[in-house]
Scaffold this motif. Sequence first.
Motif, short mmCIF file in Angstrom:
data_model
loop_
_atom_site.label_atom_id
_atom_site.label_comp_id
_atom_site.label_asym_id
_atom_site.label_seq_id
_atom_site.Cartn_x
_atom_site.Cartn_y
_atom_site.Cartn_z
N UNK A 81 0.84 -1.20 0.00
CA UNK A 81 0.00 0.00 0.00
C UNK A 81 0.87 1.25 0.00
N UNK A 82 0.27 2.36 -0.43
CA UNK A 82 1.03 3.62 -0.45
C UNK A 82 1.13 4.24 0.95
N UNK A 83 0.54 3.58 1.94
CA UNK A 83 0.66 4.05 3.33
C UNK A 83 1.79 3.35 4.07
N UNK A 84 2.50 2.45 3.37
CA UNK A 84 3.67 1.83 3.96
C UNK A 84 3.41 0.55 4.74
N UNK A 85 2.16 0.09 4.76
CA UNK A 85 1.89 -1.20 5.40
C UNK A 85 1.57 -2.25 4.34
N UNK A 86 1.71 -3.51 4.71
CA UNK A 86 1.46 -4.61 3.78
C UNK A 86 0.20 -5.36 4.21
N UNK A 87 -0.52 -5.85 3.23
CA UNK A 87 -1.71 -6.68 3.46
C UNK A 87 -1.40 -8.08 2.97
N UNK A 88 -1.64 -9.06 3.81
CA UNK A 88 -1.44 -10.47 3.45
C UNK A 88 -2.80 -11.15 3.40
N UNK A 89 -3.13 -11.73 2.25
CA UNK A 89 -4.37 -12.50 2.12
C UNK A 89 -4.00 -13.97 2.11
N UNK A 125 4.75 0.29 8.15
CA UNK A 125 5.49 -0.91 8.55
C UNK A 125 4.64 -1.92 9.32
N UNK A 126 3.33 -1.71 9.38
CA UNK A 126 2.45 -2.73 9.96
C UNK A 126 2.16 -3.81 8.92
N UNK A 127 1.70 -4.96 9.39
CA UNK A 127 1.24 -6.04 8.53
C UNK A 127 -0.20 -6.35 8.91
N UNK A 128 -1.08 -6.37 7.91
CA UNK A 128 -2.48 -6.74 8.12
C UNK A 128 -2.70 -8.11 7.48
N UNK A 129 -2.99 -9.10 8.31
CA UNK A 129 -3.26 -10.45 7.82
C UNK A 129 -4.77 -10.67 7.77
N UNK A 130 -5.27 -10.93 6.55
CA UNK A 130 -6.67 -11.28 6.35
C UNK A 130 -6.73 -12.79 6.16
N UNK A 131 -7.15 -13.50 7.19
CA UNK A 131 -7.06 -14.95 7.20
C UNK A 131 -8.42 -15.61 6.97
N UNK A 132 -8.38 -16.78 6.33
CA UNK A 132 -9.56 -17.63 6.26
C UNK A 132 -10.24 -17.74 4.93
N UNK A 133 -10.22 -16.67 4.11
CA UNK A 133 -10.98 -16.72 2.85
C UNK A 133 -10.08 -17.02 1.65
N UNK A 134 -8.90 -16.41 1.59
CA UNK A 134 -8.07 -16.60 0.41
C UNK A 134 -8.82 -16.13 -0.83
N UNK A 135 -8.94 -17.01 -1.84
CA UNK A 135 -9.68 -16.64 -3.06
C UNK A 135 -11.04 -17.34 -3.10
N UNK A 136 -11.51 -17.85 -1.98
CA UNK A 136 -12.83 -18.46 -1.94
C UNK A 136 -13.86 -17.46 -2.49
#
Length: 492
Positions: free
Chosen positions: A346-354, A456-467
């Motif tokens: 993201x342009x805010x410097x944090x990463x999103x993990x799906x 520098x935060x990490x946001x983990x979105x767990x459980x769905x993936x590409x469902x």
Amino acid sequence: MLASELLAYIKVKKIYGDIENIDIKYISQDSRDIKEGTAFICIEGSQVDGHTFVESAGDKGASLFIASKDISDKAGNIPVVYVKDTLKVMALLSNVLFGEPSGRLFMVGITGTNGKTTTSYLINHIFEENGQKTGLIGTIHHKIGKKIIPTKNTTPVSVTLQGLLKDMVEENCDSCIMEVSSHALALDRVIGCDFDVAVFTNLSHEHLDLHKTMENYARTKELLFTQLGHTVKNGKLKTAVLNIDDEHSREYRLHTPAEVITYGINDKSADFYADNISFDDWKMKFDLHFLGDVYKIETHLVGVFNVYNVLAAISAAYAKGIGIEESAKALKSFTGVGGRMEVLHTDKGYKIIIDFAHTPDGLLNVLKTLIKVPHKRIITLIGHSGGNRDSSMRPDLGRIALENSDEVVFTADNPRNESIAHIVEGLISDCDKTNYTVIEDRKEAIEHALKMAGEEDIVLLAGKGVEPYQVIGNEYLPYSEIDTVREILGRM
């Protein structure tokens, strides 16, 4: 095929009516899917009994009924064949009717709790990079060559499965890589599939709603290896590829007649053994040891759990006859699997993990990997399937999220007819930490997590993936995690 010829493959049966001149062209367990020359098989499921749809199938033109319970009052003038086990019979007859297609493909079956999808994609990529035209059957979708087919079940019912394999043969595919779920093994979906290689990834808590105990779950997975056989196919013996670091491999090794190839990290006696694992900037390297030689492996995947997936894929490719150097070269161009540790910057410097992580072991593996990546905070969003699913894993799932994250957002993940409040009650029952928020609507919960995140935060979105759906009540509502995230980021 004449019904009399097809049914000759079933020894114990009782026939009512004249079947001599009936030509069977199709098999169906769904009364809505009846074509000319259809044999309708009555399957008694956990929620629906096919024996109650006999009249509907007859009205639509079914030529033959195959049943395990008396349907004489519904069948009319249509012949009926009674058998002991309609699920097993459906698999056997589908295989015969479609010309035993798996015998003309190099078949790789992958089973285990976690890693099946990534391992299947890795094997598929290595095979394609080495000149194979492949078919793929799995959780995200099915594939025949370049054609993509949407799916709901990891391993489809036997008649659908055999039809897919037939299509692969007709499209001149060389190989088929298949995720084999415990449901598929327990419900006889892969009977008739002539696997060349069977791969075991790992076993941890899941699906106890079906199997009741971990011992039953393990024995069900073992069926893929005990059924593998010791026959020569395509000039090669069958091969079992086992994760030596998982205790269940010891039993599987004893009970399979096939040649065994082992892989691992902790046990140096493995045939394919990895050490010197390192990763940075979302890339990973390790040394692969095999028969006294050392090979340098590089991949865009990260995490120890992905080392196991890569080792399994290299082992399966080796069983196919693809050299380690060729596999290593192919791995460099493998960019990952959608919804499996998929990284969005993201342009805010944090990463999103799906990620699809939805079991305690799967979630712990992902969080352990993220903890090793430079970061300020980890924000985890997670829920759990409701309804008649295995709720016994909820305390472990919630505890792992709370203990390995700075903030947790509990939300919906296929809640079905169960309240989010009741699901969260189970998730927090084994941990006294209070670093969590509950937001029932998943889209609102994701927006909350992203607004909470900083540089520098990490946001983990767990459980769905590409469902591609969210199950609310009894409805399968279209849903895409990645599209939801992009829409929210666009507004933010």
